[in-house]
Design a protein around this motif. Structure first.
Motif, PDB file in Angstrom:
ATOM      1  N   TYR A   4       0.858  -1.182   0.000  1.00  0.00           N
ATOM      2  CA  TYR A   4       0.000   0.000   0.000  1.00  0.00           C
ATOM      3  C   TYR A   4       0.895   1.233   0.000  1.00  0.00           C
ATOM      4  CZ  TYR A   4      -4.157  -2.752   0.945  1.00  0.00           C
ATOM      5  OH  TYR A   4      -5.193  -3.646   0.849  1.00  0.00           O
ATOM      6  N   HIS A   5       0.424   2.279  -0.650  1.00  0.00           N
ATOM      7  CA  HIS A   5       1.158   3.537  -0.689  1.00  0.00           C
ATOM      8  C   HIS A   5       0.451   4.522   0.239  1.00  0.00           C
ATOM      9  CE1 HIS A   5       3.748   6.668  -2.207  1.00  0.00           C
ATOM     10  NE2 HIS A   5       2.680   7.440  -2.320  1.00  0.00           N
TER      11      HIS A   5
ATOM     12  N   ARG B  84      -3.918   1.407  -3.011  1.00  0.00           N
ATOM     13  CA  ARG B  84      -3.530   0.009  -3.261  1.00  0.00           C
ATOM     14  C   ARG B  84      -2.388  -0.024  -4.278  1.00  0.00           C
ATOM     15  NH1 ARG B  84      -9.080   0.407  -3.357  1.00  0.00           N
ATOM     16  NH2 ARG B  84     -10.130  -0.661  -1.660  1.00  0.00           N
ATOM     17  N   GLY B  85      -1.805  -1.157  -4.449  1.00  0.00           N
ATOM     18  CA  GLY B  85      -0.708  -1.335  -5.395  1.00  0.00           C
ATOM     19  C   GLY B  85      -1.078  -0.975  -6.822  1.00  0.00           C
ATOM     20  N   ASP B  86      -2.360  -1.124  -7.202  1.00  0.00           N
ATOM     21  CA  ASP B  86      -2.777  -0.791  -8.567  1.00  0.00           C
ATOM     22  C   ASP B  86      -3.081   0.699  -8.741  1.00  0.00           C
ATOM     23  OD1 ASP B  86      -5.195  -0.428  -7.277  1.00  0.00           O
ATOM     24  OD2 ASP B  86      -6.263  -2.019  -8.342  1.00  0.00           O
ATOM     25  N   GLY B  87      -2.912   1.491  -7.652  1.00  0.00           N
ATOM     26  CA  GLY B  87      -3.144   2.936  -7.734  1.00  0.00           C
ATOM     27  C   GLY B  87      -4.522   3.373  -7.294  1.00  0.00           C
ATOM     28  N   SER B  88      -5.450   2.423  -7.106  1.00  0.00           N
ATOM     29  CA  SER B  88      -6.793   2.810  -6.659  1.00  0.00           C
ATOM     30  C   SER B  88      -6.738   3.251  -5.192  1.00  0.00           C
ATOM     31  CB  SER B  88      -7.783   1.659  -6.837  1.00  0.00           C
ATOM     32  OG  SER B  88      -7.416   0.556  -6.034  1.00  0.00           O
TER      33      SER B  88
END
Length: 186
Positions: free
Chosen positions: A63-64, A97-101
């Motif tokens: 997670y970012h 999330r890792g996908d940017g969402s």
């Protein structure tokens, strides 16, 4: 006659000497101290903007976390004891999330922590900080603080974000006990 005169003069001289020797100087009760100038209030003081960005491993994924503190002219200013004004802050927290969402996004103000503040901090404190602390099972944990500006006095708080997006706040008290107040932020 000369002897009488001499005797009288001697006695007058002795009396003057005795009176002068026995008299004391008057002591003054006046205390002379340098006048200390009170600092004068200047224009409103702003904290520097702050940004922190990092990736963390949580519940098996990356997670970012992005935290951004900005002074806000739209919030009421606070004053210290000399009338110095301070601009309060807003702090945005975004967890992606890792996908940017975006998993979670919220902009915090001091009002979000109102329940944990006394009247003094409600009136003279500012939202100073929010920093990532750790992951704890299903929770991301952050440390937050509401402080009296330009002092070491602050209310330490813990902000916890669950894997379901629920936020819980508690006082940061002795971490060896379970004595804390807990509440959720909508």
């Amino acid at each position: 006659m000369k002897t009488n005169r001499l005797c009288v003069l001697s006695m007058v001289g002795c009396m003057v000497f005795v009176i002068a020797a026995c008299s004391q100087k008057k002591k003054s009760d006046d205390i002379i101290a340098e006048k200390i100038e009170q600092p004068k209030a200047q224009g409103p003081v702003r904290l520097q903007p702050y940004t922190d960005s990092r990736d963390v491993q949580w519940i098996g994924r990356t997670y970012h976390i992005a935290i951004n503190r900005q002074p806000s002219d739209s919030l009421p200013m606070v004053k210290d004891e000399i009338g110095q004004q301070f601009v309060d802050n807003v702090i945005s927290l975004e967890v992606s999330r890792g996908d940017g969402s975006v998993f979670y996004s919220h902009t915090f103000t001091k009002k979000d922590f109102d329940r944990y503040l006394d009247n003094d901090y409600r009136n003279t404190g500012i939202l100073e900080g929010l920093v990532f602390d750790k992951t704890d099972g299903d929770w991301l944990e952050f440390a937050a603080s509401v402080s009296h500006p330009q002092t070491d006095e602050y209310i330490p708080l813990i902000v916890r974000l669950s894997r379901l997006g629920d936020v819980m706040v508690k006082h940061d008290v002795d971490m060896d006990t379970n004595a804390f107040a807990e509440d959720s932020i909508e």
